[in-house]
Design a protein around this motif. Sequence first.
Motif, PDB file in Angstrom:
ATOM      1  N   PHE A  67       0.371  -1.616  -0.564  1.00 30.01           N
ATOM      2  CA  PHE A  67       0.197  -0.501  -0.084  1.00 30.01           C
ATOM      3  C   PHE A  67       1.037   1.287   0.322  1.00 30.01           C
ATOM      4  N   HIS A  68       0.066   2.176  -1.142  1.00 31.84           N
ATOM      5  CA  HIS A  68       1.020   3.513  -0.500  1.00 31.84           C
ATOM      6  C   HIS A  68       0.316   4.736   0.173  1.00 31.84           C
ATOM      7  N   VAL A  69       0.618   6.061   0.319  1.00 33.01           N
ATOM      8  CA  VAL A  69      -0.367   6.333   1.174  1.00 33.01           C
ATOM      9  C   VAL A  69      -0.225   8.374   0.794  1.00 33.01           C
ATOM     10  N   ALA A  70      -1.639   8.869   0.728  1.00 33.92           N
ATOM     11  CA  ALA A  70      -1.308   9.879  -0.298  1.00 33.92           C
ATOM     12  C   ALA A  70      -2.237  10.713   0.370  1.00 33.92           C
ATOM     13  N   ILE A  71      -1.610  12.493   0.785  1.00 30.71           N
ATOM     14  CA  ILE A  71      -2.386  13.517   1.427  1.00 30.71           C
ATOM     15  C   ILE A  71      -1.867  14.521   0.320  1.00 30.71           C
ATOM     16  N   LEU A 135      -3.107   0.090  -9.174  1.00 30.53           N
ATOM     17  CA  LEU A 135      -2.977   0.772  -7.668  1.00 30.53           C
ATOM     18  C   LEU A 135      -4.926   1.451  -7.682  1.00 30.53           C
ATOM     19  N   ALA A 136      -5.659   0.621  -6.407  1.00 30.28           N
ATOM     20  CA  ALA A 136      -7.314   1.081  -6.858  1.00 30.28           C
ATOM     21  C   ALA A 136      -6.717   1.647  -5.688  1.00 30.28           C
ATOM     22  N   VAL A 137      -7.581   3.183  -5.838  1.00 28.55           N
ATOM     23  CA  VAL A 137      -7.452   4.799  -4.868  1.00 28.55           C
ATOM     24  C   VAL A 137      -8.330   4.921  -3.499  1.00 28.55           C
ATOM     25  N   LEU A 160      -3.780   4.690  -0.290  1.00 31.30           N
ATOM     26  CA  LEU A 160      -4.991   5.103   0.312  1.00 31.30           C
ATOM     27  C   LEU A 160      -5.020   6.576   0.622  1.00 31.30           C
ATOM     28  N   LEU A 161      -6.101   7.142   0.860  1.00 36.59           N
ATOM     29  CA  LEU A 161      -5.468   8.609   0.234  1.00 36.59           C
ATOM     30  C   LEU A 161      -6.458   9.203   1.374  1.00 36.59           C
ATOM     31  N   PHE A 162      -5.920  10.868   1.697  1.00 29.54           N
ATOM     32  CA  PHE A 162      -6.504  11.502   2.497  1.00 29.54           C
ATOM     33  C   PHE A 162      -6.454  12.543   2.614  1.00 29.54           C
ATOM     34  N   GLY A 163      -7.331  13.570   3.223  1.00 30.13           N
ATOM     35  CA  GLY A 163      -7.454  14.970   2.866  1.00 30.13           C
ATOM     36  C   GLY A 163      -7.120  15.805   4.062  1.00 30.13           C
ATOM     37  N   GLN A 164      -7.204  16.964   4.013  1.00 34.39           N
ATOM     38  CA  GLN A 164      -6.373  18.175   4.840  1.00 34.39           C
ATOM     39  C   GLN A 164      -7.394  17.935   6.387  1.00 34.39           C
ATOM     40  N   ASP A 171     -13.725  16.994  -3.741  1.00 32.64           N
ATOM     41  CA  ASP A 171     -14.377  16.759  -4.250  1.00 32.64           C
ATOM     42  C   ASP A 171     -13.664  15.885  -6.098  1.00 32.64           C
ATOM     43  N   ASP A 172     -12.285  15.939  -6.436  1.00 32.50           N
ATOM     44  CA  ASP A 172     -12.043  15.586  -7.226  1.00 32.50           C
ATOM     45  C   ASP A 172     -11.233  14.399  -7.035  1.00 32.50           C
ATOM     46  N   ALA A 173     -11.081  14.641  -5.557  1.00 36.41           N
ATOM     47  CA  ALA A 173     -10.379  13.439  -5.021  1.00 36.41           C
ATOM     48  C   ALA A 173     -11.547  11.981  -5.134  1.00 36.41           C
ATOM     49  N   ARG A 174     -12.330  12.460  -3.690  1.00 35.24           N
ATOM     50  CA  ARG A 174     -13.954  11.850  -3.792  1.00 35.24           C
ATOM     51  C   ARG A 174     -14.021  11.354  -5.338  1.00 35.24           C
ATOM     52  N   LYS A 175     -14.616  11.891  -5.851  1.00 33.36           N
ATOM     53  CA  LYS A 175     -15.174  10.815  -7.721  1.00 33.36           C
ATOM     54  C   LYS A 175     -13.779  10.415  -8.306  1.00 33.36           C
ATOM     55  N   GLN A 176     -12.906  10.399  -8.498  1.00 29.01           N
ATOM     56  CA  GLN A 176     -11.624   9.707  -8.899  1.00 29.01           C
ATOM     57  C   GLN A 176     -11.443   8.786  -8.403  1.00 29.01           C
ATOM     58  N   ALA A 177     -12.477   8.693  -6.817  1.00 28.89           N
ATOM     59  CA  ALA A 177     -11.588   6.932  -6.003  1.00 28.89           C
ATOM     60  C   ALA A 177     -12.017   5.790  -6.604  1.00 28.89           C
ATOM     61  N   THR A 178     -11.171   4.646  -6.623  1.00 30.11           N
ATOM     62  CA  THR A 178     -11.918   3.526  -6.478  1.00 30.11           C
ATOM     63  C   THR A 178     -12.663   3.422  -5.328  1.00 30.11           C
ATOM     64  N   LEU A 179     -12.491   3.146  -4.911  1.00 27.23           N
ATOM     65  CA  LEU A 179     -13.354   2.675  -2.866  1.00 27.23           C
ATOM     66  C   LEU A 179     -13.175   4.427  -2.322  1.00 27.23           C
ATOM     67  N   VAL A 180     -14.047   4.995  -1.647  1.00 28.42           N
ATOM     68  CA  VAL A 180     -14.501   5.915  -0.280  1.00 28.42           C
ATOM     69  C   VAL A 180     -15.132   5.496   0.789  1.00 28.42           C
TER      70      VAL A 180
END
Length: 216
Positions: A67-71, A135-137, A160-164, A171-180
């Motif tokens: 897994f990777h982590v993105a923020i 990788l799934a987002v 694994l994508l995190f916000g601030q 909104d763009d991050a959530r819409k483009q994700a594989t899973l929320v």
Amino acid sequence: MAEESGPTEWAFGEPVGVGPWPGDWPADDRYDQALLADGDRRNVVDHYRYWRRDAVVADLDSRRHDFHVAIENFQHDHNIGTVVRTANAFAARAVHIVGRRRWNRRGAMVTDRYQHVHHQPDMAALLDFATAEGLAVVAVDNVPGAARLETAPLPRKCVLLFGQEGPGLTDDARKQATLVVSIAQFGSTRSINAGVAAGIVMHEWIRQHADLDLAW
């Protein structure tokens, strides 16, 4: 001198770690001669005591997880250092800072020396990377329609994508994700600290996928 001499990774208190190597020095070239002579005060597990930094990174590379982590970093989020430190503890493949390149390293406690940290200029660049690497987002945000982290199967190969802190993900991050996914909360606060949330989700990935026999 050693790459990191003295209690460089601890800002206060008595020196930690170990003193000079007792007895004959090991011949293994993973060991740093200056650390052997002066002691190793770094924030590393005992397995890596006296090792050169590049040797530690090489060994970690052989055991990192999938897994990777993105923020997202559009407001110089002070939690990023904590996220990097936690990603190091769970042997994440890499951490990606999305948005502003500069971030506050204080919370990382120098673990960014051992953890791969990359910059992605925007969400499109992160998504391109994820696609290229297969990788799934997985976006983490407490929003309507999000799956419960506690019951959702997490993809083994993922970002694994995190916000601030405060605004959360764009909104763009959530819409483009594989899973929320969202973290179950039971109190009055609307959200929890971004660094804490990252630790919870990373540990859930560990719980689902990691070989616990390899833990220190």
